[in-house]
Scaffold this motif. Structure first.
Motif, PDB file in Angstrom:
ATOM      1  N   TYR A  67       0.876  -1.065   0.034  1.00 30.62           N
ATOM      2  CA  TYR A  67       0.033  -0.058  -0.131  1.00 30.62           C
ATOM      3  C   TYR A  67       0.946   0.981  -0.060  1.00 30.62           C
ATOM      4  N   GLN A  68       0.676   2.074  -1.067  1.00 30.94           N
ATOM      5  CA  GLN A  68       1.259   3.508  -0.930  1.00 30.94           C
ATOM      6  C   GLN A  68       0.547   4.456  -0.746  1.00 30.94           C
ATOM      7  N   ARG A  69       1.034   5.551   0.016  1.00 31.85           N
ATOM      8  CA  ARG A  69       0.279   6.615   0.197  1.00 31.85           C
ATOM      9  C   ARG A  69       0.035   7.539  -0.837  1.00 31.85           C
ATOM     10  N   VAL A  70      -1.245   7.934  -1.216  1.00 32.91           N
ATOM     11  CA  VAL A  70      -1.526   8.941  -2.328  1.00 32.91           C
ATOM     12  C   VAL A  70      -1.240  10.190  -1.930  1.00 32.91           C
ATOM     13  N   GLN A  71      -0.376  10.884  -2.688  1.00 36.03           N
ATOM     14  CA  GLN A  71      -0.221  12.329  -2.888  1.00 36.03           C
ATOM     15  C   GLN A  71      -0.856  13.261  -3.310  1.00 36.03           C
ATOM     16  N   ASN A  96      -1.480  23.187  -2.402  1.00 38.08           N
ATOM     17  CA  ASN A  96      -1.494  22.641  -1.054  1.00 38.08           C
ATOM     18  C   ASN A  96      -1.220  21.135  -1.146  1.00 38.08           C
ATOM     19  N   ALA A  97       0.011  20.601  -1.788  1.00 42.55           N
ATOM     20  CA  ALA A  97       0.165  19.545  -1.864  1.00 42.55           C
ATOM     21  C   ALA A  97       0.392  18.865  -0.513  1.00 42.55           C
ATOM     22  N   SER A  98      -0.230  17.661  -0.035  1.00 44.71           N
ATOM     23  CA  SER A  98       0.086  17.111   1.217  1.00 44.71           C
ATOM     24  C   SER A  98      -0.097  15.650   1.010  1.00 44.71           C
ATOM     25  N   GLU A  99       0.321  15.081   2.056  1.00 51.03           N
ATOM     26  CA  GLU A  99       0.005  13.528   2.095  1.00 51.03           C
ATOM     27  C   GLU A  99      -1.467  13.203   2.708  1.00 51.03           C
TER      28      GLU A  99
END
Length: 167
Positions: free
Chosen positions: A71-75, A80-83
């Motif tokens: 599972y990879q975290r969606v960026q 306002n780019a964030s995790e």
């Protein structure tokens, strides 16, 4: 009665011959060849589900194809780019090696100290760090994927998990 005993003896001999051929095949079959699966720590990915296919090449050489998934975290994109708290199941790495069998150890990459040793006690393949992967019978994948999801859920309780990234 004698005829009956002869038939039983003939049936027993037949069963022993048939099962004996299966035992002989198991003993002479290459123990490294086949599909393997397990959870391993992959540099840059963390824990991942590793699927490995090993095929014979020539003499004591093998072709090895490994695929790591997790599972990879969606960026999020934009100003306002964030995790986000959204995780998507993805293939993170695919590697191909040509391995050489050396004294019961399949050497894949000496620079990376990557090798596989067959554990005669468990029948699993063991990496130098002690991590083991087992034969893939086709039943392990969903259970191991769920194990990774639970592990991620413990770290990120608010997380949402999806199988595929929306296109």
């Amino acid at each position: 009665m004698k005829k009956f005993l002869k038939w039983i003896a003939l049936c027993v001999i037949f069963v022993l011959c048939v099962s004996g051929c299966g035992i002989l095949k198991t003993v002479t079959e290459d123990p490294y060849v086949g599909n393997w699966i397990g959870i391993v720590k992959v540099p840059g990915m963390g824990n991942a589900l590793l699927r490995v296919n090993i095929e014979p090449a020539e003499e004591e050489r093998y072709r090895v194809h490994a695929t790591a998934e997790n599972y990879q975290r969606v960026q999020t994109e934009g100003e306002n780019a964030s995790e986000s708290n959204e995780f998507v199941w993805q293939t993170g790495a695919e590697l191909r090696f040509t391995g050489q069998l050396e004294s019961d150890t399949l050497q894949l990459n000496r620079m990376m100290h990557l090798s596989l040793m067959l554990s005669k006690a468990t029948g699993k393949l063991r990496f130098p760090d002690g991590t083991e992967i087992s034969r893939d019978t086709g039943k392990e994948y969903p259970a191991l994927k769920e194990e990774l999801r639970k592990e991620m859920h413990e770290k990120f309780p608010e997380a949402v998990f999806r199988d595929k990234k929306a296109q």
